[in-house]
Write an enzyme that holds these catalytic residues in place. Structure first.
Site, mmCIF file in Angstrom:
data_model
loop_
_atom_site.group_PDB
_atom_site.id
_atom_site.type_symbol
_atom_site.label_atom_id
_atom_site.label_comp_id
_atom_site.label_asym_id
_atom_site.label_seq_id
_atom_site.Cartn_x
_atom_site.Cartn_y
_atom_site.Cartn_z
ATOM 1 N N LYS A 22 75.591 38.502 73.961
ATOM 2 C CA LYS A 22 74.366 38.912 73.250
ATOM 3 C C LYS A 22 73.247 39.236 74.231
ATOM 4 O O LYS A 22 72.557 40.246 74.100
ATOM 5 C CB LYS A 22 73.925 37.772 72.314
ATOM 6 C CG LYS A 22 72.506 37.887 71.835
ATOM 7 C CD LYS A 22 72.047 36.656 71.078
ATOM 8 C CE LYS A 22 71.521 35.513 71.910
ATOM 9 N NZ LYS A 22 70.103 35.523 72.277
ATOM 10 N N ASN A 23 73.055 38.366 75.234
ATOM 11 C CA ASN A 23 71.914 38.543 76.126
ATOM 12 C C ASN A 23 72.108 39.656 77.154
ATOM 13 O O ASN A 23 71.177 39.990 77.890
ATOM 14 C CB ASN A 23 71.550 37.212 76.812
ATOM 15 C CG ASN A 23 70.895 36.244 75.840
ATOM 16 O OD1 ASN A 23 70.542 36.637 74.718
ATOM 17 N ND2 ASN A 23 70.736 34.998 76.247
ATOM 18 N N CYS A 120 57.738 30.038 69.580
ATOM 19 C CA CYS A 120 59.195 29.923 69.505
ATOM 20 C C CYS A 120 59.530 28.436 69.529
ATOM 21 O O CYS A 120 58.807 27.644 70.138
ATOM 22 C CB CYS A 120 59.780 30.635 70.721
ATOM 23 S SG CYS A 120 61.527 30.377 70.975
ATOM 24 N N ARG A 125 56.897 30.465 75.664
ATOM 25 C CA ARG A 125 57.534 31.722 76.043
ATOM 26 C C ARG A 125 56.547 32.898 76.186
ATOM 27 O O ARG A 125 56.657 33.910 75.487
ATOM 28 C CB ARG A 125 58.675 32.054 75.075
ATOM 29 C CG ARG A 125 59.675 30.906 75.020
ATOM 30 C CD ARG A 125 60.907 31.241 74.267
ATOM 31 N NE ARG A 125 61.806 32.092 75.019
ATOM 32 C CZ ARG A 125 62.937 32.577 74.532
ATOM 33 N NH1 ARG A 125 63.279 32.308 73.309
ATOM 34 N NH2 ARG A 125 63.703 33.341 75.269
ATOM 35 N N ASP A 317 70.722 27.340 78.363
ATOM 36 C CA ASP A 317 71.358 27.704 77.085
ATOM 37 C C ASP A 317 72.602 26.860 76.787
ATOM 38 O O ASP A 317 73.214 27.012 75.727
ATOM 39 C CB ASP A 317 71.735 29.201 77.075
ATOM 40 C CG ASP A 317 70.506 30.086 76.981
ATOM 41 O OD1 ASP A 317 69.428 29.575 76.662
ATOM 42 O OD2 ASP A 317 70.643 31.301 77.230
ATOM 43 N N ARG A 409 72.423 34.122 64.924
ATOM 44 C CA ARG A 409 71.700 34.991 65.853
ATOM 45 C C ARG A 409 72.546 35.294 67.085
ATOM 46 O O ARG A 409 72.381 36.345 67.711
ATOM 47 C CB ARG A 409 70.407 34.320 66.329
ATOM 48 C CG ARG A 409 69.342 34.262 65.279
ATOM 49 C CD ARG A 409 68.063 33.755 65.863
ATOM 50 N NE ARG A 409 67.669 34.559 67.018
ATOM 51 C CZ ARG A 409 66.693 34.252 67.844
ATOM 52 N NH1 ARG A 409 65.998 33.159 67.663
ATOM 53 N NH2 ARG A 409 66.392 35.038 68.855
HETATM 54 N N1 EPU Z 1 57.934 32.729 81.607
HETATM 55 C C1 EPU Z 1 56.591 32.869 81.815
HETATM 56 N N2 EPU Z 1 56.039 34.127 81.739
HETATM 57 C C2 EPU Z 1 56.793 35.234 81.470
HETATM 58 C C3 EPU Z 1 58.165 35.087 81.270
HETATM 59 C C4 EPU Z 1 58.709 33.812 81.337
HETATM 60 O O1 EPU Z 1 55.885 31.896 82.068
HETATM 61 O O2 EPU Z 1 56.216 36.341 81.437
HETATM 62 C C5 EPU Z 1 58.548 31.389 81.665
HETATM 63 C C6 EPU Z 1 59.152 30.961 80.326
HETATM 64 O O3 EPU Z 1 58.196 30.395 79.471
HETATM 65 C C7 EPU Z 1 60.214 29.980 80.759
HETATM 66 C C8 EPU Z 1 60.694 30.559 82.090
HETATM 67 O O4 EPU Z 1 59.657 31.434 82.533
HETATM 68 O O5 EPU Z 1 59.632 28.718 80.972
HETATM 69 C C9 EPU Z 1 61.990 31.319 82.040
HETATM 70 O O6 EPU Z 1 61.951 32.219 80.953
HETATM 71 P P1 EPU Z 1 62.739 33.606 80.949
HETATM 72 O O7 EPU Z 1 61.747 34.706 80.942
HETATM 73 O O8 EPU Z 1 63.770 33.601 82.020
HETATM 74 O O9 EPU Z 1 63.439 33.541 79.532
HETATM 75 P P2 EPU Z 1 63.734 34.803 78.640
HETATM 76 O O10 EPU Z 1 63.998 35.956 79.516
HETATM 77 O O11 EPU Z 1 62.679 34.922 77.604
HETATM 78 C C10 EPU Z 1 66.318 34.587 78.534
HETATM 79 C C11 EPU Z 1 67.338 34.421 77.457
HETATM 80 C C12 EPU Z 1 67.238 33.012 76.888
HETATM 81 C C13 EPU Z 1 67.472 32.022 78.035
HETATM 82 C C14 EPU Z 1 66.464 32.272 79.154
HETATM 83 C C15 EPU Z 1 66.679 31.409 80.361
HETATM 84 C C16 EPU Z 1 67.584 36.643 76.575
HETATM 85 C C17 EPU Z 1 67.383 37.580 75.461
HETATM 86 N N3 EPU Z 1 67.111 35.403 76.421
HETATM 87 O O12 EPU Z 1 65.047 34.369 77.912
HETATM 88 O O13 EPU Z 1 68.279 32.884 75.930
HETATM 89 O O14 EPU Z 1 67.321 30.716 77.566
HETATM 90 O O15 EPU Z 1 66.541 33.645 79.584
HETATM 91 O O16 EPU Z 1 67.955 31.583 80.878
HETATM 92 O O17 EPU Z 1 68.176 36.989 77.586
HETATM 93 C C18 EPU Z 1 69.355 32.011 74.032
HETATM 94 O O18 EPU Z 1 70.224 32.888 74.164
HETATM 95 O O19 EPU Z 1 69.487 31.030 73.254
HETATM 96 C C19 EPU Z 1 68.129 32.099 74.825
HETATM 97 C C20 EPU Z 1 67.009 31.466 74.480
#
Ligand code: EPU
Length: 446
Positions: A22-23, A120, A125, A317, A409
């Protein structure tokens, strides 16, 4: 709302196949925005987030067709014209990954209007790192009425311009942030250097698709990525990698039930941290080849600590699912969550089933083995729901798991897969079918 009824106690035995990631599929679908030509993605999982992404792209003027078939589920996306480069709140609120369209819209159209995603269950996030980095590439982004209004000025009248290559060092590692900026950089003028990037396999998947579309990228999968911007990208066909989180969840299902399970159609190279931890817990895991692993639960599990980290560390995850396993292991397991601030929503539900877990800050202390007994429990997010299903598979009696739309999801036909290897699991309500004509879940909160 759909529920799962699970009667625990059966060891899982047999072979189960993993679906596409999915991701990976979500950013790859967003990448279609970058080309006027058709993008075909194979191995697309039939899950609710993919349907949401399809609706999002369609609302912008893209033609998106989800095709179904046994092993080659695929989607074709044609963004010949992008009549409406807007990500509306009604769609964005149900899925955080919608912010992935910001970079590609700016790169392709020079303008974007994207609803701020809101809160969330697993943490705040924010997307500040996406915004800050796109601004370094020349975007002007303001927030108004809950939307990000983004634009690249050309400096000539009201004409929009093209993003410019930049040197970006992410303040912290972000998966979708890395993906968003990668998609922005491939069509930018000049070179972009991205540092402190996420090294997740999903970033590598996206980079492989973009390369197949004609992008010039080096270093995906390492913390430094160099992109040489090109003027245009063409159509491509790409096969999405298997879902490493689904694979890990199924390996834990085999171990926790004391079963003998072959997890097929996975990519074992992406499962290093999870397999190592299962072995530390006393489960036997044999890597049968690059795409299959066999797990034997030999009846006795030992406690082991985990600490979630960015790839290749132990994935956040998989933390909730691992916690379900830890309730069955002998001794004290410390579970540290380092990525999200509020990712322990499953704890109270596991405790209601008889688990002995105490949370202090970002650390949960799990004492096992606990005798789990069936209960009515509620899913709070995608991975928390997987954790409850795993616990119910070993609990005495019949558990009722409510709000399984969270599970839908990201896990494709999970009840069929588990039933196929011996679990007693049944869905009450409508089976999730990701078709336009049956959007039964659309009114349910994310
Ligand atoms: N963060 C910030 N600012 C930003 C972006 C992120 O402070 O602009 C922080 C977040 O709050 C978090 C950390 O950085 O504390 C890491 O977040 P990241 O951006 O890596 O998460 P994401 O890209 O929003 C993806 C996956 C998540 C997975 C995380 C971590 C997708 C669509 N989602 O989220 O997947 O947990 O990386 O590996 O790729 C899931 O599939 O259940 C899921 C939540």
């Amino acid at each position: 709302m759909d529920k799962f009824i699970i009667r625990g106690g059966n060891p899982l035995v047999g072979t189960v196949r993993v679906s596409g990631a999915k991701n990976s599929a979500l950013p790859c679908m967003a990448a279609a925005i970058l080309s006027e030509e058709e993008i075909t993605l194979e191995n697309i999982p039939q899950v609710r987030d993919i349907e949401t992404q399809r609706r999002l792209l369609a609302s912008m003027g893209a033609a998106v067709a989800l095709h179904e078939g046994d092993a080659r589920d695929h989607v074709t996306i044609s963004c010949r014209s992008l009549s409406d480069p807007v990500a509306r709140y009604e769609i964005v609120k149900t899925m955080r990954a919608s912010s992935l369209v910001l970079g590609p819209l700016l790169a392709r159209a020079g303008v974007a209007r994207v609803a701020m995603p809101g809160g969330c269950a697993i943490g705040g996030r924010p997307i500040d790192l996406h915004i800050k980095s796109l601004e370094k590439m020349g975007a002007v982004i303001v927030q108004e009425h809950g939307y990000l209004e983004a634009r690249v000025d050309s400096g000539v009248g009201s004409r929009v311009g093209r993003l410019r290559g930049a040197h970006i060092v992410f303040d912290r590692i972000t998966v979708t942030g890395t993906e968003d900026l990668l998609m922005a950089a491939v069509l930018a003028e000049g070179d972009t250097l991205l540092e402190n990037c996420a090294r997740e396999p999903e970033v590598v998947d996206l980079a492989a698709l973009l390369t197949a579309m004609g992008a010039k990228i080096q270093g995906a999968g390492t913390s430094t990525i160099c992109v040489h911007g090109v003027a245009k990208l063409h159509g491509a066909r790409y096969r999405i990698n298997p879902d490493r989180i689904e694979a890990g969840t199924l390996l834990i299902a085999g171990a926790i039930t004391g079963g003998d399970l072959i997890v097929a159609n996975c990519n074992t190279a992406h499962l290093g941290a999870v397999i190592a931890k299962l072995r530390e817990c006393g489960a036997r895991v044999d890597v049968l080849g690059p795409d299959a692993a066999r797990v034997h639960g030999n009846g006795r599990l030992r406690a082991a600590d985990i600490s979630t980290e960015e790839y290749p560390g132990f994935p956040t995850d998989m933390q909730a699912q691992y916690m379900a396993l830890a309730t069955q292991a002998e001794g004290v397991s410390l579970v540290r969550e380092n990525i999200f601030e509020n990712r322990f929503m499953h704890v109270q539900e596991l405790v209601r089933m008889g688990a002995n877990i105490k949370v202090d800050g970002n650390t949960a202390t799990v004492r096992g083995p606990a005798r789990l007994s069936s209960a009515a429990v509620m899913c709070s997010d995608l991975r928390a729901s997987a954790s409850l299903v795993l616990a119910a598979l070993v609990a005495d009696g019949e558990s009722v798991i409510d709000r399984v739309y969270h599970m839908d999801r990201g896990y494709e036909h999970i009840e069929d897969k588990l039933r196929g290897v011996g679990a007693q699991i049944q869905r009450l309500g409508n089976v999730f079918v990701p078709r336009q004509e049956k959007p039964s879940y659309l009114n349910q909160p994310a």
